[in-house]
Design a protein around this motif. Sequence first.
Motif: not given
Length: 163
Positions: A81-82, A51, A112, A45, A79, A106-108, A43
């Motif tokens: 997970v999506p 998450f 996913a 980060l 926070q 996914s996030i970025s 991701e």
Amino acid sequence: ADRSHFWFALQNMKWIEKLEEAGYPNIALQAELMGPGVQKNREGLQQHELFCFRIFNIDTQKFYTDEEFQTFCSTYGIQTVPQCEVLNLEGYQSVKDFLADADRPSISHAVAEGIVFKEGQTVMLIFAAKEQLTEGLSKTLKAVTAKAAKWPKGELTFKASKE
């Protein structure tokens, strides 16, 4: 003192303070750790983050419902997970339907790792269908995935359960 990535993320994200604000309920938060050095940081980060994906009520020995989970996490700034929309599993006619729904960003990252379907206390995980994920997966996750499914000639097939 514990110097693990989990502990640093827990401190940096102030989850202990957030649980204190909630009155230290007798719960266990299940969370995924992401960030530098974790599964190749797919991701991207900059620091380790947690998450949350489930909350277990220790007193009742049951997981929070999705509504309770969402309410708790949003109220106390935990926070997660999506989250995707609520789906009716009766609308799925085949494994291909589940896999098509798992094919999402996914996030970025463009793909996913998968999607989790929950019903009450039951959880079913469907991995992303667009590609066989091998990069960044832990050895344990690769081994578990290999026991449940295989990818001959790039096509996903599921192995029969022995249970």
